[in-house]
Structures are given as structure tokens and as C-alpha cells.
Write a protein that holds these residues in place. Structure first.
Motif, PDB file in Angstrom:
ATOM      1  N   GLY A  14       0.905  12.991   1.933  1.00 18.26           N
ATOM      2  CA  GLY A  14       1.350  12.300   0.732  1.00 18.26           C
ATOM      3  C   GLY A  14       2.801  12.496   0.394  1.00 18.26           C
ATOM      4  O   GLY A  14       3.261  12.088  -0.677  1.00 18.26           O
ATOM      5  N   ARG A  15       3.568  13.081   1.312  1.00 17.44           N
ATOM      6  CA  ARG A  15       5.010  13.266   1.067  1.00 17.44           C
ATOM      7  C   ARG A  15       5.784  11.978   1.286  1.00 17.44           C
ATOM      8  O   ARG A  15       6.873  11.804   0.720  1.00 17.44           O
ATOM      9  CB  ARG A  15       5.555  14.375   1.969  1.00 17.44           C
ATOM     10  N   SER A  16       5.263  11.078   2.113  1.00 17.67           N
ATOM     11  CA  SER A  16       5.885   9.771   2.334  1.00 17.67           C
ATOM     12  C   SER A  16       4.784   8.758   2.614  1.00 17.67           C
ATOM     13  O   SER A  16       3.694   9.118   3.079  1.00 17.67           O
ATOM     14  CB  SER A  16       6.882   9.823   3.505  1.00 17.67           C
ATOM     15  N   TRP A  17       5.082   7.476   2.329  1.00 17.78           N
ATOM     16  CA  TRP A  17       4.090   6.418   2.443  1.00 17.78           C
ATOM     17  C   TRP A  17       4.713   5.181   3.073  1.00 17.78           C
ATOM     18  O   TRP A  17       5.897   4.907   2.869  1.00 17.78           O
ATOM     19  CB  TRP A  17       3.535   6.053   1.064  1.00 17.78           C
ATOM     20  N   SER A  18       3.901   4.415   3.821  1.00 22.39           N
ATOM     21  CA  SER A  18       4.369   3.163   4.419  1.00 22.39           C
ATOM     22  C   SER A  18       3.284   2.106   4.283  1.00 22.39           C
ATOM     23  O   SER A  18       2.078   2.412   4.340  1.00 22.39           O
ATOM     24  CB  SER A  18       4.730   3.354   5.894  1.00 22.39           C
ATOM     25  N   VAL A  19       3.689   0.863   4.070  1.00 22.40           N
ATOM     26  CA  VAL A  19       2.752  -0.250   3.912  1.00 22.40           C
ATOM     27  C   VAL A  19       2.156  -0.584   5.274  1.00 22.40           C
ATOM     28  O   VAL A  19       2.870  -0.745   6.260  1.00 22.40           O
ATOM     29  CB  VAL A  19       3.457  -1.478   3.319  1.00 22.40           C
ATOM     30  N   LEU A  20       0.826  -0.680   5.331  1.00 20.26           N
ATOM     31  CA  LEU A  20       0.154  -1.043   6.569  1.00 20.26           C
ATOM     32  C   LEU A  20       0.181  -2.554   6.763  1.00 20.26           C
ATOM     33  O   LEU A  20       0.149  -3.317   5.798  1.00 20.26           O
ATOM     34  CB  LEU A  20      -1.299  -0.568   6.550  1.00 20.26           C
ATOM     35  N   PRO A  21       0.209  -3.015   8.026  1.00 20.37           N
ATOM     36  CA  PRO A  21       0.106  -4.461   8.262  1.00 20.37           C
ATOM     37  C   PRO A  21      -1.254  -4.970   7.816  1.00 20.37           C
ATOM     38  O   PRO A  21      -2.246  -4.230   7.799  1.00 20.37           O
ATOM     39  CB  PRO A  21       0.279  -4.571   9.784  1.00 20.37           C
ATOM     40  N   THR A  22      -1.300  -6.240   7.445  1.00 22.90           N
ATOM     41  CA  THR A  22      -2.549  -6.829   6.943  1.00 22.90           C
ATOM     42  C   THR A  22      -3.205  -7.754   7.965  1.00 22.90           C
ATOM     43  O   THR A  22      -4.151  -8.470   7.625  1.00 22.90           O
ATOM     44  CB  THR A  22      -2.283  -7.608   5.638  1.00 22.90           C
ATOM     45  N   ASP A  23      -2.747  -7.727   9.196  1.00 22.52           N
ATOM     46  CA  ASP A  23      -3.333  -8.605  10.220  1.00 22.52           C
ATOM     47  C   ASP A  23      -4.824  -8.349  10.387  1.00 22.52           C
ATOM     48  O   ASP A  23      -5.593  -9.270  10.668  1.00 22.52           O
ATOM     49  CB  ASP A  23      -2.636  -8.399  11.566  1.00 22.52           C
TER      50      ASP A  23
END
Length: 293
Positions: free
Chosen positions: A162-171
Motif C-alpha cells: 500500500g505504499r504505492s498504487w497503479s491503475v490496472l488495465p480494464t481489458d
């Protein structure tokens, strides 16, 4: 999605189970403890028999290290009062908490020193997103769920606790139904299960039917199943829990019709999962309002 603001004095409960032997056990005894905090608690993260964390309105985070007998307020200082609807704790010192709301009100904070200091590790920058809940597979890998953006549910992922986050692809995400959303009621709309290190599930409402989405690859691809729980603008599944990758329980209803006895009224359904296939069980009327969005 938006939740109605309510203020109440929150009491925390600690359960004590006594007795021994497998043949007979007495009923659990509950003891109410005044936390000293005026807030509405929504999130709960028990770590063991002594340590637990809770979160709620007005940027509230509570922590106990004596089984719930005493609670300390340890939440972060925030620029605006936040609705902390979900908290996940790894031990007595490490926890991650999620606030809900439109745009920048959806945030994630992490502490490594029992709430002495907090670091904001995520702030939503998309006005179309609204984060509802989060979950962790282990103490490093986790997901947080947003209502649909451009027709598909959005998730952000972390691989460092939880120190960094990234948006996952929605494919790999199925399209959302018209009006479909997740309930940010108690941080249990998105869950994982023991013995399934790559599996997660999330539940929905708002659409024509309440659905459960499932992944076996930590959120990269998803499958979706209709459930017997009715959907609608104020109806759906509020909460999920899975014992293992095959067996789960769901709780849902219609918060706008708390006393209705008909199909549209709030009710609880259970089903057994077999890799996403479900078998409905008996319906149990709810006797209290579950919580509005």
C-alpha cells in the motif's frame, strides 16, 4: 457512490468465548465498550485476539491492543473530514485505510508505527472515479475498487503493502450494467479468501441484478455471475465473505425500503460457490436498516 451522513455514538464490542471440548460450547458473551469517540464506525480489521483496528467518519481510526477493552484514536490529520470506510491491518503497527468520496476524497493512507504517523499513498485524480473498498492478498499485494469509469469497474493495485498504487488495465473486466456500482458500506464489497492467494471477489448493486465478479489472477481478468439478490437504484449486495476459493456468503437488500416484505425489500441470501456457479438458499428478512450509500 454517496452514503448518507449519520452521526452516532459508536460502541465497540469484544467477544469472549469460554468453555472447552468439542462436544459442547456455551454461547459467546458480548461486552459493550464505550470508545469515547463520537463517530460512525464502518471498517474493522481484527489481527488476533488482542489487536484490532477500526475506521469510520470524521477521519476516525481506532486501535486496541487488549482485546477491545480500551481503544485509542490514532487516525491521520486530514485537510477535510474523511469517511474511512475500509481498513486493512497486518499487525499491531502496520495498517492501510481507505476513504471514500468523489474525486480527491478517495484516498489511501498507510502507517508503520501504530498510527503515530501516516503517509498518504494514493489520492484519486479522476472525478469520474469513486473508490469503495480495498483488500489484500498478503502484506504486500492488494487491490482497491472504484465504481465504473467509462463503463467498467476500475481497480488500482499495490505490490508494496500500500505504499504505492497503479491503475490496472480494464481489458479483462466485463462491462458494467447501466447504473451498476459497489456499496461503500463497510469495506467488504471487495474481499479475498484464505488458501486462494490470487483470488478476489467484489459484489455490486444499482443495476438490474446484483452480481459478483471474481478473479483468479489478482485482478487482471474477471468473470461475473448473476445472483438471486435483486438489484435496483438502491438495492444489491452490500457485503461478501469467502471461507475458501469455493464457498462464500453474501449479504444484501434495498436500503430505501428497509421494512418492505416483498421482493424489493431488504433480505439476505446465501449461496454456495463452485468456481462462480451459485446455488440459492433460503431468504431471511432483515430487521434493521443496513446503511445507506
Amino acid at each position: 457512490m454517496r452514503m448518507r451522513a449519520l452521526t452516532s455514538l459508536v460502541l465497540a464490542a469484544a467477544v469472549v468465548v469460554t468453555g472447552s471440548g468439542a462436544a459442547w460450547r456455551p454461547a459467546p458473551r458480548w461486552q459493550l465498550t464505550d470508545t469515547g469517540v463520537t463517530a460512525r464506525l464502518r471498517g474493522l480489521a481484527p489481527v488476533d485476539g488482542r489487536v484490532a483496528w477500526a475506521s469510520g467518519s470524521d477521519s476516525t481510526v481506532l486501535r486496541t491492543v487488549d482485546g477491545g477493552r480500551h481503544w485509542a484514536r490514532v487516525g491521520p490529520t486530514t485537510d477535510v473530514p474523511l469517511q474511512f470506510r475500509d481498513i486493512e491491518a497486518f499487525d499491531a503497527r502496520r495498517a492501510v485505510v481507505l476513504s471514500i468520496g468523489p474525486g480527491g476524497e478517495s484516498r489511501v493512507y498507510r502507517t508503520d508505527d501504530a498510527g503515530g504517523t501516516w503517509t498518504e499513498t494514493f489520492r484519486n485524480s479522476d472525478d469520474a472515479a469513486f473508490y469503495d473498498c480495498l483488500t489484500f492478498f498478503d502484506d504486500r499485494h492488494g487491490l482497491a475498487l472504484s465504481d465504473p469509469v467509462d463503463g467498467r469497474f476500475r481497480l488500482v493495485s499495490t505490490a508494496d503493502g500500500g505504499r504505492s498504487w497503479s491503475v490496472l488495465p480494464t481489458d479483462g473486466m466485463p462491462a458494467a450494467l447501466p447504473g451498476e456500482f459497489a456499496f461503500a458500506a463497510s469495506g467488504t464489497c471487495l474481499v479475498t479468501a484464505d488458501h486462494g492467494p490470487d483470488r478476489a471477489w467484489f459484489a455490486t448493486g444499482g443495476g438490474a441484478t446484483a452480481r459478483v465478479f471474481r478473479t483468479a489472477d489478482r485482478g487482471l481478468t474477471w468473470q461475473v455471475t448473476d445472483t438471486p439478490v435483486p438489484g435496483g437504484p438502491s438495492a444489491g449486495i452490500y457485503s461478501l465473505a469467502f471461507r475458501d476459493p469455493r464457498h462464500g456468503v453474501a449479504l444484501g437488500g434495498d436500503f430505501a425500503a428497509p421494512s418492505s416484505a416483498g421482493r424489493r425489500g431488504p433480505h439476505r441470501r446465501r449461496w454456495s460457490h463452485l468456481d462462480g456457479r451459485r446455488r440459492p438458499a433460503r431468504r431471511v428478512p432483515l430487521r434493521r436498516r443496513l446503511g445507506a450509500r
